[in-house]
Enzyme design. Structure first.
Site, PDB file in Angstrom:
ATOM      1  N   CYS A   1      13.397  10.934   6.525  1.00 34.03           N
ATOM      2  CA  CYS A   1      13.337  10.662   7.957  1.00 34.03           C
ATOM      3  C   CYS A   1      14.733  10.819   8.547  1.00 34.03           C
ATOM      4  CB  CYS A   1      12.733   9.299   8.242  1.00 34.03           C
ATOM      5  SG  CYS A   1      13.532   8.002   7.365  1.00 34.03           S
TER       6      CYS A   1
ATOM      7  N   GLU B   1       9.377   1.924  10.903  1.00 35.17           N
ATOM      8  CA  GLU B   1      10.461   2.851  10.563  1.00 35.17           C
ATOM      9  C   GLU B   1       9.819   4.240  10.541  1.00 35.17           C
ATOM     10  OE1 GLU B   1      12.791   5.127   9.213  1.00 35.17           O
ATOM     11  OE2 GLU B   1      12.463   4.335   7.212  1.00 35.17           O
TER      12      GLU B   1
ATOM     13  N   LYS C   1       0.873  -1.175   0.000  1.00 34.91           N
ATOM     14  CA  LYS C   1       0.000   0.000   0.000  1.00 34.91           C
ATOM     15  C   LYS C   1       0.912   1.226   0.000  1.00 34.91           C
ATOM     16  CE  LYS C   1      -2.887   3.037   2.476  1.00 34.91           C
ATOM     17  NZ  LYS C   1      -1.953   4.087   2.086  1.00 34.91           N
TER      18      LYS C   1
END
Ligand code: UN1
Length: 513
Positions: free
Chosen positions: A300, A266, A188
């Site tokens: 990130c 994560e 997804k």
């Protein structure tokens, strides 16, 4: 010359897809009236739209995957690796086109778009080798004529939820490993980047078809949050690997945990570079600026904080201000530009909100932020990278804002710097710039950085695929990509075989009939 996106889409076989999911070569679903639009932050155009999957579409895809798993797990791991090798080659052939589409749909610079596809190629190469190295240990049994060992089996369906900022690489880290381990995947992608996902699905589906692999091994599901929730709650999906915000990760972790499934999370980072008085300041400048403004601060691993020794603080701040003055912000497909747009208008609003909050808490801006206007910036998503002097305990500094806002913090001693570096809820990436061995080793020791990634004389972003990638605390604790991260995609089985003609019990227990 401006890239012709239509020809790139044609090359990748991506049309306006009117379907909600694909199980390899077959596109299905699409009964939903709801569709999802792919907006390019580069020029504000709607590139295409795709239907959102319904729960019936979702069920169909899970059933197809379960069937496919029964076949895929019987193929020897090195043969599965050979198919992943071919996937890597297909990515090599499509690197320019896919990298360009990543840049256009997501807004990162073209160089970074190509770099992202390179990460995909690299993880495929890694997975090919791994397909012959899924090792278990053997142990010495405490009982005579007994053999004890462990082996690793595939899990089944791996659900992959990926974020917009690395719209294709993070999927491939999970997929390449999951496949050689014998799993099937349902992906997804982010609602913000469906087209790059469709492009990847076309590439991998062709490789499977060329190898006569039945449909359902790698599946794509276009959907919103509801589809993600179906997957996280579904006991038929033993592992959910999710990349995104800490808020999202807490919801995913709770849903998967409630059914005692496995999750690999994560999540957000709040990464700092310590700039010591022993740093090479020119080198530090490149690491800090790329870390803070690369991908417009939407990795990130982006550098959000610089913790600078008081003796070099003013000199380094001056260097930063000068470097920021030279940054070229604009169309990421134009290779002369350093910084592209943020992903969408919501991201711009959150950037502006963070700047306001920082000012309200007493932050002093050395380089002011703001939204750029003019024809070139018509999408409304181009913002100025900015720099603020702050205190580490400002609420806004404790929080990850996915935008190019860099916070400067002053320190006196290395102990203090490490405490500041660790003094946030997140624990993904960290770095120290120093030419002093003692400092470097202290930073890397158990008394040093508490992050999953700790670098010396390298910035916080741009990790290689060979290492395990992920972080501690609110970053979620998962590890993806290299090293032995593959173990998360398999189940360990301990086997003890008795080849004697008696049945001795462990721990010396006597039980005679
Ligand atoms: C991410 O931002 O979700 O280390 C992944 C890096 C890249 C991956 C970042 N290799 O910056």
């Amino acid at each position: 010359m401006r890239t012709d996106i239509q020809s790139i889409l044609n090359k990748l076989g991506v049309k306006a897809e009117n379907a909600a999911f694909s199980t390899g070569s077959v596109w299905g679903g699409g009964s939903n009236s709801k569709s999802l639009e792919s907006f390019s932050p580069v020029d504000g155009k709607i590139i295409a739209s795709a239907k959102v999957a319904t729960s019936a579409d979702y069920d169909a895809i899970v059933e197809k995957s379960q069937e496919a798993f029964k076949h895929w797990r019987t193929i020897p791991a090195p043969k599965r690796g050979e198919i992943v090798r071919q996937f890597g080659d297909a990515l090599r052939a499509n690197k320019d086109a896919l990298g360009t589409l990543v840049s256009y749909e997501m807004g990162k610079s073209l160089q970074e778009g190509f770099g992202e596809v390179q990460e995909m190629i690299d993880i495929c190469d890694f997975a090919v080798g791994l397909s012959r190295q899924l090792y278990g240990l053997t142990m010495h049994s405490e009982r005579p004529s007994h053999r004890m060992y462990e082996q690793w089996h595939p899990l089944g369906i791996v659900g992959i939820i990926s974020a917009f900022n690395f719209p294709v690489a993070v999927w491939s880290w999970n997929t390449a490993l999951a496949l050689v381990c014998g799993n099937v995947c349902i992906w997804k992608p982010s609602e913000k980047t469906p087209l790059t996902a469709v492009a990847c699905q076309h590439i991998i589906a062709k490789v499977f078809k060329d190898n006569d692999v039945p449909e359902g091994v790698c599946n794509l599901i276009i959907g919103d949050r509801e589809v993600g929730e179906l997957m996280t709650k579904d006991g038929r999906v033993p592992l959910i690997s999710a990349t995104g915000s800490t808020r999202m990760g807490k919801a995913v972790g709770a849903a998967v945990g409630a059914r005692l499934g496995k999750s690999l999370l994560e999540l957000g980072g709040n990464n700092a570079i310590i700039i010591s008085e022993h740093a090479d300041l020119d080198m530090s400048l490149i690491g800090a600026v790329f870390g803070a403004v690369g991908t417009a601060g939407q990795r990130c691993t982006s550098t959000r904080r610089l913790i600078i020794h008081e003796s070099v603080y003013d000199a380094f701040a001056a260097k930063l201000v000068k470097a920021y003055g030279q940054l070229r912000i604009g169309d990421p497909l134009d290779q002369n530009n350093h910084v592209g747009p943020l992903i969408d208008n919501d991201a711009v609003a959150s950037y502006l909100d963070s700047i306001e909050k920082c000012k309200a808490e007493g932050g002093k801006f050395l380089v002011e932020g703001g939204v750029l206007d003019g024809a070139e910036y018509a999408s409304g998503c181009y913002v100025k990278p900015c720099i603020a002097q702050v205190k580490n305990d400002f609420e806004i500094v404790q929080h990850e804002t996915f935008a190019p806002i860099l916070y400067l913090i002053k320190y006196k001693t290395l102990d203090e710097a490490i405490a500041l570096q660790n003094g946030v809820p997140q624990g993904l990436s960290s770095a120290i710039m120093t030419l002093n061995l003692r400092e470097a080793e202290q930073f890397l020791s158990y008394q040093g950085s508490d992050c999953g990634i700790a670098n010396v004389n390298i910035g916080t972003s741009g990790a290689e695929i060979g290492g395990a990638f992920g972080g501690e605390k609110e970053t979620g604790g998962g590890r993806e990509s290299g090293s032995d991260a593959w173990r998360a995609y398999m189940r360990r089985q301990t086997n003890t075989i008795n080849y004697s003609n008696t049945l001795p019990l462990a721990q010396g227990i006597k039980f005679d009939l």
